[in-house]
Write a protein that holds these residues in place. Structure first.
Motif, short mmCIF file in Angstrom:
data_model
loop_
_atom_site.label_atom_id
_atom_site.label_comp_id
_atom_site.label_asym_id
_atom_site.label_seq_id
_atom_site.Cartn_x
_atom_site.Cartn_y
_atom_site.Cartn_z
N PHE A 104 0.84 -1.19 0.00
CA PHE A 104 0.00 0.00 0.00
C PHE A 104 0.88 1.25 0.00
CE2 PHE A 104 -4.18 -1.81 0.63
CZ PHE A 104 -3.91 -3.05 1.19
N PHE A 105 0.39 2.28 -0.65
CA PHE A 105 1.09 3.57 -0.63
C PHE A 105 0.07 4.69 -0.82
CE2 PHE A 105 0.82 2.52 -5.09
CZ PHE A 105 0.65 3.73 -5.74
N VAL B 282 -7.97 2.21 -3.12
CA VAL B 282 -8.70 1.84 -1.92
C VAL B 282 -9.80 2.87 -1.70
CG1 VAL B 282 -8.58 1.38 0.56
CG2 VAL B 282 -6.66 0.77 -0.93
N GLN B 283 -11.04 2.40 -1.72
CA GLN B 283 -12.19 3.28 -1.52
C GLN B 283 -13.03 2.77 -0.36
OE1 GLN B 283 -13.97 3.43 -5.49
NE2 GLN B 283 -13.05 5.44 -5.77
N HIS C 164 6.10 2.26 -7.65
CA HIS C 164 4.95 1.35 -7.70
C HIS C 164 4.16 1.41 -9.01
CE1 HIS C 164 5.62 0.56 -3.50
NE2 HIS C 164 5.43 1.82 -3.18
N VAL C 165 4.23 2.51 -9.76
CA VAL C 165 3.41 2.66 -10.97
C VAL C 165 4.24 2.47 -12.24
CG1 VAL C 165 1.87 4.19 -12.26
CG2 VAL C 165 1.78 4.15 -9.76
N LEU C 166 5.34 3.19 -12.36
CA LEU C 166 6.15 3.08 -13.56
C LEU C 166 6.78 1.70 -13.71
CD1 LEU C 166 7.96 6.53 -13.90
CD2 LEU C 166 5.83 5.75 -14.94
N GLY D 294 5.18 0.82 3.27
CA GLY D 294 6.07 -0.29 3.49
C GLY D 294 5.41 -1.64 3.40
N GLY D 295 4.17 -1.71 2.89
CA GLY D 295 3.56 -2.99 2.65
C GLY D 295 2.63 -3.46 3.74
N ALA D 296 2.49 -2.72 4.81
CA ALA D 296 1.60 -3.15 5.87
C ALA D 296 0.16 -2.96 5.45
CB ALA D 296 1.88 -2.33 7.14
#
Length: 294
Positions: A19-20, A43-44, A114-116, A249-251
Motif C-alpha cells: 500500500f502507498f 482503496v475506496q 509502484h506505478v512506472l 512499506g507494505g503493511a
C-alpha cells in the motif's frame, strides 16, 4: 481474533501486497493505493448510516467497507503528463520528456516505485502519448487526440456494462472496468437508450479522475452537459477514496483507528449546588431547636 488490531472489512479483486499514498488525480487529496499481481488498486470506502459488523463475539462499530478495486495507472499519470508537455497548439504539440523527468513532488518516489515499474505501464502510455524510442529512455508527450479516444473507449466500455447489467442506478464499480479492451475499436452505440442513463453514469465515473479541462473535452465529444451528469451521480450509497492514515512499506492499511475515530470526550458531571435552608416563617422552629440547651 487479536482485538488490539482494529478490524476492517476489506474486499479486493486480487492480492494486494503493498500500500502507498498519493494525490488523487482530480482533487489532489491524499488517498490510498495498492499494488499486487502486476496491477494498481485504488482503496475506496463505502459507508451507510447506522451500520456495524459482528466479528465472532465482538461488535465492530465501524460499519464501513473498504474496497481495493483495479484502476488504470494512466489516470494517476495524466496530471503529470499534461504538465510536462506544457502548452500545445496546432503548430506546436508540446515537449517530449523522459519518464524520469515527468514525475515530481512528494509523490514522485512512490509513483516511480509502484506505478512506472508495472509491466503494463509503458504499453499503456503508448495509447495516450506520442513516444520517441530513439534514446536510451523513452521520451513521451501527451496527445490530446489519443487521450480523448482512450477516454471515449473507457466510457463506452462502462456504458455497455451498465446497459447489460442494469447497474447504473446504484453502481459502485469504478471507471477502470474492462482494462484489457481499452485499446480496442470504439464500440458502436445502437439505440437512443444507450445514449441515456447508462452513458451519463459512465461519464460520471470516468470524470471522477479527470481535471476540468479534460472533463469538458470528454463531455463535449458525447454532446452531454456537466449538469446532467452531476444529477445522475446523486445516489444513496456514499463511496469515497480512503484517506491516508497508515505508514508505507507494505503493511495492511490501518484506516482511521477505531480508538481515535470512535473516542468520545468523557462528560463531566456538573457540580452539585449546595442545598440552602429556606427561611423560617413566623412561629416556625427548626428540629434542632428542640434539642438545644437553654
Amino acid at each position: 481474533v487479536d482485538m488490539a488490531v482494529p478490524l476492517r472489512l476489506f474486499i479486493s479483486q486480487g492480492s494486494v501486497s503493498t500500500f502507498f499514498s498519493a494525490n488523487h488525480p482530480r482533487t489532489g487529496v491524499r488517498v490510498q493505493f495498492g499494488v499486487g499481481g502486476g496491477r494498481l488498486f485504488e482503496v475506496q470506502c463505502v459507508t451507510q448510516p447506522r451500520c456495524s459488523w459482528l466479528w465472532a463475539e465482538h461488535v465492530q462499530q465501524d460499519g464501513r467497507i473498504f474496497i481495493a478495486s483495479p484502476i488504470d495507472p494512466l489516470f494517476i499519470l495524466l496530471p503529470y503528463l499534461a504538465e510536462a508537455r506544457g502548452a500545445s497548439s496546432s503548430e506546436h504539440r508540446g515537449l517530449f520528456k523522459p519518464l524520469s523527468d515527468i514525475l515530481h513532488g512528494e509523490d514522485a518516489t512512490a509513483l516511480e516505485t509502484h506505478v512506472l515499474t508495472l509491466s503494463s505501464t509503458i504499453q499503456l502510455l503508448r495509447g495516450i502519448c506520442d513516444v520517441n524510442d530513439k534514446y536510451d529512455e523513452p521520451m513521451v508527450r501527451l496527445s490530446d487526440e489519443k487521450m480523448l479516444s482512450w477516454l471515449r473507449r473507457k466510457t463506452q466500455a462502462l456504458q455497455h456494462h451498465f446497459a447489460i447489467s442494469g447497474a447504473h442506478g446504484n453502481a459502485v464499480e469504478n471507471g477502470s472496468a474492462n482494462l484489457g479492451e481499452q485499446f480496442a475499436p470504439e464500440p458502436s452505440v445502437d439505440t437512443p437508450k444507450q445514449q441515456g442513463d447508462e452513458l451519463l453514469a459512465a461519464l460520471g465515473f470516468v470524470a471522477e479522475y479527470l481535471r476540468p479541462s479534460q472533463q469538458q473535452a470528454l463531455f463535449a465529444s458525447f454532446g452531454v452537459s456537466a449538469d446532467s451528469i452531476a444529477e445522475k451521480r446523486q445516489g444513496p450509497i456514499k463511496l469515497t477514496p480512503a484517506a491516508e492514515t497508515y505508514s508505507q512499506g507494505g503493511a495492511s492499511p490501518d484506516i482511521e483507528n477505531d480508538d481515535n475515530r470512535n473516542a468520545k470526550k468523557q462528560k463531566v458531571a456538573p457540580a452539585k449546588k449546595p442545598k440552602t435552608t429556606p427561611a423560617l416563617k413566623p412561629g416556625q422552629r427548626t428540629m434542632a431547636s428542640f434539642f438545644t440547651k437553654r
